[in-house]
Design an enzyme around this catalytic site. Structure first.
Site, PDB file in Angstrom:
ATOM      1  NE  ARG A   1       3.130 -16.422  -9.930  1.00  0.00           N
ATOM      2  CZ  ARG A   1       4.169 -14.955  -9.487  1.00  0.00           C
ATOM      3  NH1 ARG A   1       3.935 -14.494 -10.390  1.00  0.00           N
ATOM      4  NH2 ARG A   1       4.959 -14.807  -8.276  1.00  0.00           N
TER       5      ARG A   1
ATOM      6  CE  LYS B   1      -0.597 -16.756  -6.860  1.00  0.00           C
ATOM      7  NZ  LYS B   1      -0.922 -15.297  -5.030  1.00  0.00           N
TER       8      LYS B   1
ATOM      9  CG  HIS C   1       0.118 -12.072  -2.199  1.00  0.00           C
ATOM     10  ND1 HIS C   1       1.258 -12.021  -3.024  1.00  0.00           N
ATOM     11  CD2 HIS C   1      -0.605 -13.344  -2.817  1.00  0.00           C
ATOM     12  CE1 HIS C   1       1.232 -13.185  -3.140  1.00  0.00           C
ATOM     13  NE2 HIS C   1       0.725 -13.713  -3.026  1.00  0.00           N
TER      14      HIS C   1
ATOM     15  CB  SER D   1       5.776 -17.417  -3.490  1.00  0.00           C
ATOM     16  OG  SER D   1       5.593 -18.773  -3.200  1.00  0.00           O
TER      17      SER D   1
ATOM     18  CE  LYS E   1       0.913 -15.322   0.246  1.00  0.00           C
ATOM     19  NZ  LYS E   1       1.517 -15.809   0.208  1.00  0.00           N
ATOM     20  CB  THR E   2       0.796 -21.294   3.689  1.00  0.00           C
ATOM     21  OG1 THR E   2       0.612 -20.611   2.159  1.00  0.00           O
ATOM     22  CG2 THR E   2       0.285 -23.113   3.494  1.00  0.00           C
TER      23      THR E   2
ATOM     24  CG  ASP F   1      -1.736 -17.083  -1.840  1.00  0.00           C
ATOM     25  OD1 ASP F   1      -1.094 -16.379  -2.176  1.00  0.00           O
ATOM     26  OD2 ASP F   1      -2.220 -17.504  -3.224  1.00  0.00           O
TER      27      ASP F   1
ATOM     28  NE  ARG G   1       4.345 -23.081  -4.882  1.00  0.00           N
ATOM     29  CZ  ARG G   1       3.633 -21.390  -4.507  1.00  0.00           C
ATOM     30  NH1 ARG G   1       2.780 -21.778  -3.563  1.00  0.00           N
ATOM     31  NH2 ARG G   1       4.263 -20.830  -4.835  1.00  0.00           N
TER      32      ARG G   1
END
Length: 532
Positions: A54, A195, A214, A232, A236-237, A251, A316
């Protein structure tokens, strides 16, 4: 003059136009067009070029009278209506006779709050991405309306001229709330599409009393729901993809009167150093229909090298959530029993797990401390300490107190337990200590979710004022207390007090905070602990 982009791009488009093209055809088209290649797993591998993460300095909100007084301008870049109109005209002219790929679906797995989203893509592979990341109309059974709630136009081939267009670079991600348009150009990184829609929901939903978050979410066999907040790279994932639980989403979620619901229909997982041993569900999801971004791949054998950061550390993979065997689709669950704040502490001084009081939950939610990990944003090559309000300030159009007050109200009403878990370093700072084992983290998460930690004794960390459990199943002695993991107690104390001071400095920017919340932060920041 405001141009009718739908008339130009959809109704009178002079080039090929594909609406909701099937994934196999999109994969074939992407390969024929030279956009990517197939890996040995069947996943499509693509490169996003210059932008592999990003680009926050290129994201804007159009400053209009309708939203001017709502937006948290200290956190968001503004752009004029005239500049937006010029870039929209430029983009529509560029796309006018090109082959376009259109997705029509939804963001939000709750029918009462779902946002109809139309995405117009220049690249076939990005259309695969959005089909996998959002909810498809035919999967939900919902009818896509004649007029979408928002339209995203993603045209990486359009480049801004900063001195003429008022941007910071050639790339731009612009949200126009009154026009209900997101305009993206100059960058191929597909995460900008995902996003930007998240940012839109972060504006729309709180106005309806819904907490936009988030976070990832999963559900146990007794319908108990857990949320995992974090930026990120904090886990989390990985932590929500638990073979013993059902994945709701990885997410972005909303917390409404009916419970929790996923904003998406897919997952967007980091791949660097991915292994089947540590993350078997993500590993097995990398198959046909998935899109790999910027992974290193052998051009002959087409074998993926997950350990390589040749292009970026922010490698990713995007895949539909149903590639995870035990998923819930569309993703929705009851009110959460457990909330977990994830942080990757590069200083190595925060405990691996701590139980938070309601006041501490507010404090650490507003603080949103973590370390930005390499590759997540352009220019980040090693972890850097950062404070990101609500664990997602880059995506917050509104002031963080809006979200914090909603969280406070919901955890109080539903008696939700809250934990802070450090997935970063211990035994020393980054470069000296070691990253906390994901196996240890999983055991601590399990103990938090199953209620084991509701019945153990706690000791209070003298610097951070955090209650640390004295024992946890499967965790060796010396792991739970960060002070004990350092060989040099003086060095630990110095580093801990330094980080506590950073917390205090960051928290001072918030006004109107209840005294009991402000007082729940680190002791050292208030001068109670000797900084020597």
């Amino acid at each position: 003059m405001k141009i009718d982009f739908e008339e130009r791009l959809l109704r009178r488009h002079s080039g090929p136009l594909h609406i909701n093209m099937a994934i196999p055809r999109l994969v074939e088209t992407a390969i024929i067009r030279g956009e990517g290649i197939l890996s040995t797993t069947g996943a499509l591998r693509v490169s996003t070029g210059k932008y592999t993460g990003r680009s926050p300095n290129d994201k804007y909100i159009v400053d209009t009278p309708d939203v001017h007084h709502d937006i948290w301008w200290e956190n968001n870049l503004r752009i004029s209506e005239a500049a937006f109109d010029d870039l929209l005209q430029k983009t529509v002219d560029y796309l006018d006779n090109r082959e376009l790929f259109v997705f029509e679906g939804f963001a939000g797995a709750d029918a009462a709050h779902a946002l109809p989203v139309r995405v117009i893509n220049e690249y076939a592979w990005q259309n695969i991405f959005v089909q996998q990341l959002f909810l498809r109309a035919h999967d939900t059974g919902w009818t896509f309306p004649t007029v979408p709630g928002f339209t995203v136009i993603a045209a990486p081939g359009v480049k801004a001229v900063p001195e003429r267009d008022g941007t910071n670079s050639e790339a731009f991600v612009i949200v126009n709330f009154p026009r209900k348009i997101v305009l993206i150009g100059g960058t191929q990184y597909a995460g900008e599409i995902k996003k930007s829609v998240f940012s839109v929901l972060n504006y729309l939903l709180p106005k309806q009393g819904i907490l936009s978050m988030h976070c990832s979410a999963n559900q146990g066999s007794k319908n108990d729901v857990s949320l995992f907040f974090g930026l990120s790279g904090t886990g989390k994932t990985s932590l929500s993809a638990d073979p013993d639980r059902f994945l709701i989403g990885d997410d972005e979620h909303g917390w409404a009167e009916s419970g929790v619901f996923n904003f998406e229909g897919g997952c967007y997982a980091k791949c660097i150093n991915l292994s089947h041993e540590n993350e078997p569900q993500i590993w097995d999801a990398i198959r046909f229909g998935a899109v790999l971004e910027n992974t290193d791949i052998d051009p002959d054998s087409r074998t993926i090298d997950f350990a390589s950061d040749a292009l970026t550390e922010n490698t990713r993979v995007a895949y539909p959530v149903h590639y995870i065997p035990n998923c819930i689709y569309p993703g929705a669950g009851q009110h959460p029993n457990t909330v977990i704040f994830l942080t990757a502490d590069a200083f190595g001084v925060l405990p691996p797990i701590a139980k938070l009081s309601p006041e501490q939950a507010m404090y650490y939610f507003l603080s949103g401390y973590t370390s930005k990990l390499a590759g997540t944003e352009r220019g980040i090559t090693e972890p850097q300490a950062t404070f990101s309000a609500c664990f997602g300030s880059p995506f917050l159009p509104l002031h963080p107190m809006t979200y914090a007050n909603l969280l406070k109200e919901k955890i109080a009403r539903h008696q939700t337990r809250v934990f802070l878990i450090n997935t970063g370093w211990q035994g020393g700072a980054y470069g000296i200590g070691k990253r906390i084992s994901i196996q240890h983290t999983r055991r601590m998460v399990a103990a938090a979710m199953n209620g084991y930690l509701d019945y153990v004794d706690y000791e209070i960390d003298p610097v951070f004022n955090l209650p640390i459990p004295v024992r946890c199943p499967g965790i060796p002695d010396g792991i739970l207390n960060p002070r004990a993991s350092w060989s040099d107690p003086t060095a630990y104390h110095k580093s801990a007090v330094h980080l506590a001071g950073m917390f205090d400095k960051n928290f001072r920017k918030f006004t109107g905070i209840p005294k009991e919340v402000a007082d729940s932060g680190p002791f050292a920041a208030k001068g109670i602990v000797d900084a020597g």
